[in-house]
Design a protein around this motif. Sequence first.
Motif, mmCIF file in Angstrom:
data_model
loop_
_atom_site.group_PDB
_atom_site.id
_atom_site.type_symbol
_atom_site.label_atom_id
_atom_site.label_comp_id
_atom_site.label_asym_id
_atom_site.label_seq_id
_atom_site.Cartn_x
_atom_site.Cartn_y
_atom_site.Cartn_z
ATOM 1 N N ASN A 77 -40.239 -1.487 -39.824
ATOM 2 C CA ASN A 77 -39.358 -0.925 -40.842
ATOM 3 C C ASN A 77 -39.330 -1.822 -42.072
ATOM 4 O O ASN A 77 -39.396 -1.340 -43.209
ATOM 5 N N LEU A 78 -39.256 -3.137 -41.873
ATOM 6 C CA LEU A 78 -39.265 -4.057 -43.011
ATOM 7 C C LEU A 78 -40.563 -3.927 -43.796
ATOM 8 O O LEU A 78 -40.548 -3.921 -45.034
ATOM 9 N N ASP A 79 -41.692 -3.819 -43.109
ATOM 10 C CA ASP A 79 -42.975 -3.674 -43.808
ATOM 11 C C ASP A 79 -42.977 -2.430 -44.693
ATOM 12 O O ASP A 79 -43.462 -2.457 -45.826
ATOM 13 N N SER A 80 -42.451 -1.333 -44.163
ATOM 14 C CA SER A 80 -42.421 -0.098 -44.956
ATOM 15 C C SER A 80 -41.471 -0.231 -46.139
ATOM 16 O O SER A 80 -41.745 0.288 -47.231
ATOM 17 N N LEU A 81 -40.369 -0.940 -45.940
ATOM 18 C CA LEU A 81 -39.438 -1.164 -47.042
ATOM 19 C C LEU A 81 -40.067 -2.044 -48.125
ATOM 20 O O LEU A 81 -39.912 -1.781 -49.325
ATOM 21 N N LEU A 82 -40.776 -3.076 -47.707
ATOM 22 C CA LEU A 82 -41.456 -3.933 -48.685
ATOM 23 C C LEU A 82 -42.441 -3.140 -49.525
ATOM 24 O O LEU A 82 -42.580 -3.369 -50.733
ATOM 25 N N SER A 83 -43.124 -2.194 -48.891
ATOM 26 C CA SER A 83 -44.104 -1.395 -49.642
ATOM 27 C C SER A 83 -43.421 -0.593 -50.744
ATOM 28 O O SER A 83 -44.018 -0.344 -51.800
ATOM 29 N N LEU A 84 -42.173 -0.188 -50.524
ATOM 30 C CA LEU A 84 -41.430 0.531 -51.559
ATOM 31 C C LEU A 84 -41.163 -0.355 -52.766
ATOM 32 O O LEU A 84 -40.979 0.141 -53.881
ATOM 33 N N ALA A 85 -41.119 -1.658 -52.534
ATOM 34 C CA ALA A 85 -40.923 -2.614 -53.630
ATOM 35 C C ALA A 85 -42.250 -3.083 -54.223
ATOM 36 O O ALA A 85 -42.261 -3.955 -55.091
ATOM 37 N N GLY A 86 -43.362 -2.516 -53.737
ATOM 38 C CA GLY A 86 -44.664 -2.945 -54.221
ATOM 39 C C GLY A 86 -45.118 -4.254 -53.626
ATOM 40 O O GLY A 86 -45.927 -4.972 -54.221
ATOM 41 N N LEU A 87 -44.620 -4.588 -52.451
ATOM 42 C CA LEU A 87 -44.906 -5.873 -51.821
ATOM 43 C C LEU A 87 -45.550 -5.671 -50.458
ATOM 44 O O LEU A 87 -45.392 -4.630 -49.821
ATOM 45 N N ARG A 88 -46.257 -6.711 -50.024
ATOM 46 C CA ARG A 88 -46.766 -6.785 -48.670
ATOM 47 C C ARG A 88 -46.107 -7.981 -47.988
ATOM 48 O O ARG A 88 -45.581 -8.870 -48.644
ATOM 49 N N ARG A 89 -46.172 -7.981 -46.671
ATOM 50 C CA ARG A 89 -45.541 -9.065 -45.909
ATOM 51 C C ARG A 89 -46.079 -10.428 -46.360
ATOM 52 O O ARG A 89 -45.320 -11.400 -46.448
ATOM 53 N N GLU A 90 -47.359 -10.518 -46.649
ATOM 54 C CA GLU A 90 -47.942 -11.808 -47.029
ATOM 55 C C GLU A 90 -47.507 -12.272 -48.420
ATOM 56 O O GLU A 90 -47.742 -13.413 -48.803
ATOM 57 N N ASP A 91 -46.878 -11.389 -49.205
ATOM 58 C CA ASP A 91 -46.384 -11.781 -50.522
ATOM 59 C C ASP A 91 -45.056 -12.517 -50.450
ATOM 60 O O ASP A 91 -44.694 -13.237 -51.377
ATOM 61 N N VAL A 92 -44.289 -12.292 -49.381
ATOM 62 C CA VAL A 92 -42.925 -12.792 -49.309
ATOM 63 C C VAL A 92 -42.821 -13.881 -48.248
ATOM 64 O O VAL A 92 -43.764 -14.128 -47.491
ATOM 65 N N TYR A 93 -41.681 -14.536 -48.207
ATOM 66 C CA TYR A 93 -41.385 -15.448 -47.107
ATOM 67 C C TYR A 93 -40.208 -14.872 -46.335
ATOM 68 O O TYR A 93 -39.223 -14.426 -46.932
ATOM 69 N N ILE A 94 -40.311 -14.887 -45.004
ATOM 70 C CA ILE A 94 -39.298 -14.281 -44.147
ATOM 71 C C ILE A 94 -38.712 -15.346 -43.229
ATOM 72 O O ILE A 94 -39.448 -16.049 -42.522
ATOM 73 N N GLY A 95 -37.398 -15.476 -43.253
ATOM 74 C CA GLY A 95 -36.712 -16.409 -42.371
ATOM 75 C C GLY A 95 -35.390 -15.837 -41.904
ATOM 76 O O GLY A 95 -35.036 -14.694 -42.221
ATOM 77 N N ASN A 96 -34.648 -16.618 -41.150
ATOM 78 C CA ASN A 96 -33.367 -16.184 -40.619
ATOM 79 C C ASN A 96 -32.316 -17.279 -40.792
ATOM 80 O O ASN A 96 -32.653 -18.456 -40.968
ATOM 81 N N VAL A 97 -31.057 -16.870 -40.707
ATOM 82 C CA VAL A 97 -29.959 -17.831 -40.776
ATOM 83 C C VAL A 97 -30.034 -18.807 -39.605
ATOM 84 O O VAL A 97 -29.846 -20.014 -39.775
ATOM 85 N N ILE A 98 -30.283 -18.299 -38.407
ATOM 86 C CA ILE A 98 -30.486 -19.167 -37.251
ATOM 87 C C ILE A 98 -31.896 -18.969 -36.715
ATOM 88 O O ILE A 98 -32.489 -17.892 -36.861
ATOM 89 N N LYS A 99 -32.447 -20.012 -36.116
ATOM 90 C CA LYS A 99 -33.859 -20.015 -35.731
ATOM 91 C C LYS A 99 -34.084 -19.702 -34.248
ATOM 92 O O LYS A 99 -35.234 -19.616 -33.825
ATOM 93 N N CYS A 100 -33.021 -19.580 -33.467
ATOM 94 C CA CYS A 100 -33.144 -19.322 -32.033
ATOM 95 C C CYS A 100 -32.335 -18.088 -31.662
ATOM 96 O O CYS A 100 -31.255 -17.855 -32.209
ATOM 97 N N ARG A 101 -32.856 -17.336 -30.710
ATOM 98 C CA ARG A 101 -32.195 -16.098 -30.309
ATOM 99 C C ARG A 101 -30.907 -16.375 -29.536
ATOM 100 O O ARG A 101 -30.915 -17.098 -28.544
ATOM 101 N N PRO A 102 -29.795 -15.776 -29.969
ATOM 102 C CA PRO A 102 -28.579 -15.847 -29.153
ATOM 103 C C PRO A 102 -28.751 -14.996 -27.895
ATOM 104 O O PRO A 102 -29.376 -13.928 -27.949
ATOM 105 N N PRO A 103 -28.222 -15.416 -26.773
ATOM 106 C CA PRO A 103 -28.346 -14.624 -25.544
ATOM 107 C C PRO A 103 -27.847 -13.197 -25.731
ATOM 108 O O PRO A 103 -26.801 -12.968 -26.353
ATOM 109 N N ASN A 104 -28.653 -12.256 -25.235
ATOM 110 C CA ASN A 104 -28.304 -10.825 -25.313
ATOM 111 C C ASN A 104 -28.113 -10.327 -26.740
ATOM 112 O O ASN A 104 -27.435 -9.320 -26.966
#
Length: 208
Positions: A77-104
Amino acid sequence: MPVMHIPGHDHQKPQEVRLDEIRDVMGNCQLCPLGQTRTNLVFGVGNPNARVMIVGEGPGRNEDLQGEPFVGAAGKNLDSLLSLAGLRREDVYIGNVIKCRPPNNRNPKPEEITACAPFLREQIRSIWPDVIVCLGNFAAHFVLRTEMGITSLRGRFHQTGHFAVLPTFHPAAALYHREWQPVLEDDFRMLGAWLAEHPAGPNKGGQQ
């Protein structure tokens, strides 16, 4: 919208720390209990000189298994959204607020966000993007230092220092709340329009 390749941009500021140096400092991070339950630390991925940085909440099951953010249905879904902005995944940097998955896939706890916060701040300083797209409440609260909900924040750009910030819904949430998908698409079209109206500087940064 045609895809516009944006390999990098004029940072307007030195990159004080390289992304690989930040990752080395994290090592086998055990600053919070999530270090004991994760499969993989999910640091981030993409262009280290990106104009656009995507910030999500935290890794889910697929991300934890693969060690990469936004894989599986939410990633598609993110890839398709990026395409609407004229972007590809390799054009952007993707990260998260936390780097480890919380249980469940529970919400991250304040102390977990606090433990991980210095690493995300250093990632932002290293990349020094023009735009930070905040996916969901936790990312928007972190970047904008607000408690306002994403429904109130989305639909417009916010300026915080150097960065234009675009808060919007999380692509994973839109898989369950289908009525949010058109709103997400509108926001990413807005991102594409902003990039077209604010061209990158003349000195394109290369890959690290």
